[in-house]
Design a protein around this motif. Structure first.
Motif, PDB file in Angstrom:
ATOM      1  N   LEU A 114       0.858  -1.186   0.000  1.00 42.54           N
ATOM      2  CA  LEU A 114       0.000   0.000   0.000  1.00 42.54           C
ATOM      3  C   LEU A 114       0.899   1.242   0.000  1.00 42.54           C
ATOM      4  N   PRO A 115       1.549   1.521  -1.136  1.00 42.63           N
ATOM      5  CA  PRO A 115       2.522   2.607  -1.202  1.00 42.63           C
ATOM      6  C   PRO A 115       1.952   3.944  -0.752  1.00 42.63           C
ATOM      7  N   GLY A 116       2.665   4.556   0.179  1.00 40.33           N
ATOM      8  CA  GLY A 116       2.269   5.875   0.658  1.00 40.33           C
ATOM      9  C   GLY A 116       1.311   5.865   1.833  1.00 40.33           C
ATOM     10  N   LEU A 117       0.940   4.697   2.346  1.00 40.94           N
ATOM     11  CA  LEU A 117      -0.004   4.626   3.465  1.00 40.94           C
ATOM     12  C   LEU A 117       0.711   4.175   4.737  1.00 40.94           C
ATOM     13  N   ILE A 118       0.598   5.001   5.768  1.00 40.93           N
ATOM     14  CA  ILE A 118       1.115   4.669   7.094  1.00 40.93           C
ATOM     15  C   ILE A 118      -0.083   4.683   8.041  1.00 40.93           C
ATOM     16  N   VAL A 119      -0.246   3.610   8.819  1.00 44.95           N
ATOM     17  CA  VAL A 119      -1.332   3.542   9.802  1.00 44.95           C
ATOM     18  C   VAL A 119      -0.752   3.092  11.138  1.00 44.95           C
ATOM     19  N   ASP A 120      -1.038   3.867  12.170  1.00 45.91           N
ATOM     20  CA  ASP A 120      -0.628   3.541  13.540  1.00 45.91           C
ATOM     21  C   ASP A 120      -1.862   3.432  14.418  1.00 45.91           C
ATOM     22  N   TYR A 121      -1.775   2.534  15.403  1.00 49.69           N
ATOM     23  CA  TYR A 121      -2.832   2.389  16.405  1.00 49.69           C
ATOM     24  C   TYR A 121      -2.343   3.025  17.700  1.00 49.69           C
ATOM     25  N   HIS A 122      -3.186   3.866  18.266  1.00 55.04           N
ATOM     26  CA  HIS A 122      -2.895   4.519  19.545  1.00 55.04           C
ATOM     27  C   HIS A 122      -3.834   3.935  20.592  1.00 55.04           C
ATOM     28  N   ALA A 123      -3.251   3.356  21.629  1.00 53.51           N
ATOM     29  CA  ALA A 123      -4.039   2.669  22.662  1.00 53.51           C
ATOM     30  C   ALA A 123      -4.557   3.648  23.708  1.00 53.51           C
ATOM     31  N   LEU A 124      -5.206   4.680  23.250  1.00 53.51           N
ATOM     32  CA  LEU A 124      -5.886   5.612  24.156  1.00 53.51           C
ATOM     33  C   LEU A 124      -7.292   5.090  24.320  1.00 53.51           C
ATOM     34  N   GLN A 125      -7.978   5.491  25.320  1.00 54.65           N
ATOM     35  CA  GLN A 125      -9.379   5.084  25.444  1.00 54.65           C
ATOM     36  C   GLN A 125     -10.236   6.045  24.656  1.00 54.65           C
ATOM     37  N   PRO A 126     -10.956   5.629  23.641  1.00 51.95           N
ATOM     38  CA  PRO A 126     -11.305   4.256  23.284  1.00 51.95           C
ATOM     39  C   PRO A 126     -10.402   3.635  22.223  1.00 51.95           C
ATOM     40  N   GLY A 127      -9.321   4.260  21.844  1.00 54.04           N
ATOM     41  CA  GLY A 127      -8.436   3.743  20.797  1.00 54.04           C
ATOM     42  C   GLY A 127      -8.626   4.515  19.499  1.00 54.04           C
ATOM     43  N   PHE A 128      -7.520   4.799  18.813  1.00 53.31           N
ATOM     44  CA  PHE A 128      -7.569   5.579  17.575  1.00 53.31           C
ATOM     45  C   PHE A 128      -6.598   5.012  16.559  1.00 53.31           C
ATOM     46  N   LEU A 129      -7.009   5.077  15.296  1.00 54.28           N
ATOM     47  CA  LEU A 129      -6.112   4.778  14.185  1.00 54.28           C
ATOM     48  C   LEU A 129      -5.692   6.121  13.601  1.00 54.28           C
ATOM     49  N   SER A 130      -4.391   6.319  13.467  1.00 53.77           N
ATOM     50  CA  SER A 130      -3.851   7.536  12.872  1.00 53.77           C
ATOM     51  C   SER A 130      -3.299   7.163  11.503  1.00 53.77           C
ATOM     52  N   GLY A 137      -2.154   7.686  -5.023  1.00 59.55           N
ATOM     53  CA  GLY A 137      -2.886   6.430  -5.200  1.00 59.55           C
ATOM     54  C   GLY A 137      -3.716   6.065  -3.986  1.00 59.55           C
ATOM     55  N   VAL A 138      -3.090   6.037  -2.802  1.00 63.44           N
ATOM     56  CA  VAL A 138      -3.847   5.677  -1.594  1.00 63.44           C
ATOM     57  C   VAL A 138      -4.851   6.756  -1.232  1.00 63.44           C
ATOM     58  N   ASP A 139      -4.537   8.003  -1.546  1.00 64.31           N
ATOM     59  CA  ASP A 139      -5.481   9.088  -1.265  1.00 64.31           C
ATOM     60  C   ASP A 139      -6.766   8.914  -2.070  1.00 64.31           C
ATOM     61  N   ALA A 140      -6.639   8.444  -3.298  1.00 70.18           N
ATOM     62  CA  ALA A 140      -7.814   8.230  -4.148  1.00 70.18           C
ATOM     63  C   ALA A 140      -8.693   7.090  -3.632  1.00 70.18           C
ATOM     64  N   TRP A 141      -8.106   6.154  -2.881  1.00 68.18           N
ATOM     65  CA  TRP A 141      -8.833   4.999  -2.347  1.00 68.18           C
ATOM     66  C   TRP A 141      -9.090   5.136  -0.845  1.00 68.18           C
ATOM     67  N   LYS A 142      -9.046   6.340  -0.334  1.00 62.47           N
ATOM     68  CA  LYS A 142      -9.148   6.596   1.103  1.00 62.47           C
ATOM     69  C   LYS A 142     -10.397   5.997   1.732  1.00 62.47           C
ATOM     70  N   VAL A 143     -11.557   6.183   1.146  1.00 67.90           N
ATOM     71  CA  VAL A 143     -12.811   5.680   1.728  1.00 67.90           C
ATOM     72  C   VAL A 143     -12.781   4.163   1.844  1.00 67.90           C
TER      73      VAL A 143
END
Length: 193
Positions: A114-130, A137-143
C-alpha cells in the motif's frame, strides 16, 4: 485507460519489482486529458516494447509519478484488492496492543503493498487509528481503505495526520482531521506518527 510507457533501458527497476516510477523514467503517458491530470488514477505501465510491467497509482504533480500496486497483470486494482491488502498487513502484526503513549505500526506503506499509506494504532481510550495518506494512489482509495481498517480492527475512530511537505510534493490537499468516529485527544493530533 491511462498507459505509462517507460523509456528503453529504464524498466530494469520495475523488472526487479521496485515500486516507484520517477518522472525521468517515463517516455510518455497516453490516455484522455482528464485521466492524465487525475491524481490517483490507476495506470497500466508498459516497457518501450509494449510488455506489461505493472499497474500503478498515478501522481501527475509528483517527481515519483507512479507507485506500483501490482506486478501481476491479472490482479485488478479494485475494492477487493485494497481489502485484501489491509487484511494481510494487519495479519502480519500482533493484535491491537500498543502501549499508551507509544503507537503500534499497523500498515507500513510499500512493505505492505500500500505505497504511501502509514497507519498507527494509539491505545488511548477508546483507541484511535492515525493514518497518513502520503501518495496520490492511496489518497484516491481513502474511503475504501478506511472502511477496511474499521472492519478489520474493530476500531471506529480514525484520524488523518498529514505530513504537509510530503502531501504538497504529491500535489495533494493539505488536510488533517477525523475520518471516522470521535475527535482524538489534542496530544494525539499534535504528535507526529
Amino acid at each position: 485507460m491511462l498507459i505509462i510507457t517507460i523509456k528503453q533501458g529504464k524498466e530494469k527497476s520495475l523488472l526487479e519489482q521496485q515500486p516507484w516510477i520517477y518522472l525521468s523514467a517515463i517516455e510518455r503517458v497516453d490516455g484522455k486529458f482528464d485521466e492524465r491530470m487525475k491524481s490517483g488514477a490507476t495506470a497500466v505501465v508498459r516497457s518501450s516494447s509494449g510488455q506489461f510491467l505493472a499497474r500503478a497509482g498515478w501522481a501527475p504533480k509528483s517527481q515519483i509519478r507512479a507507485r506500483v500496486w501490482s506486478f501481476d497483470e491479472s490482479e485488478a486494482v479494485d475494492h477487493a484488492m485494497f481489502k485484501r491488502r489491509v487484511k494481510a498487513a494487519l495479519a502480519k502484526r500482533k493484535k491491537l496492543s500498543a502501549i499508551p503513549g507509544r503507537p503500534q505500526r499497523l500498515i507500513n506503506a510499500e512493505e505492505d503493498g500500500l505505497p504511501g499509506l502509514i497507519v498507527d494504532y494509539h491505545a488511548l481510550q477508546p483507541g484511535f487509528l492515525s493514518c497518513q495518506f502520503q501518495a496520490a494512489g492511496v489518497d484516491a482509495w481513502k474511503v475504501t481503505i478506511i472502511k477496511a481498517l474499521i472492519a478489520e480492527t474493530g476500531c471506529p475512530n480514525v484520524y488523518e495526520h498529514t505530513d504537509y511537505l510530503v502531501r504538497k510534493g504529491e500535489g495533494l490537499p493539505l488536510t488533517n482531521g477525523v475520518l471516522a468516529g470521535d475527535e482524538p485527544p489534542a496530544d494525539l493530533t499534535s504528535r507526529r506518527s
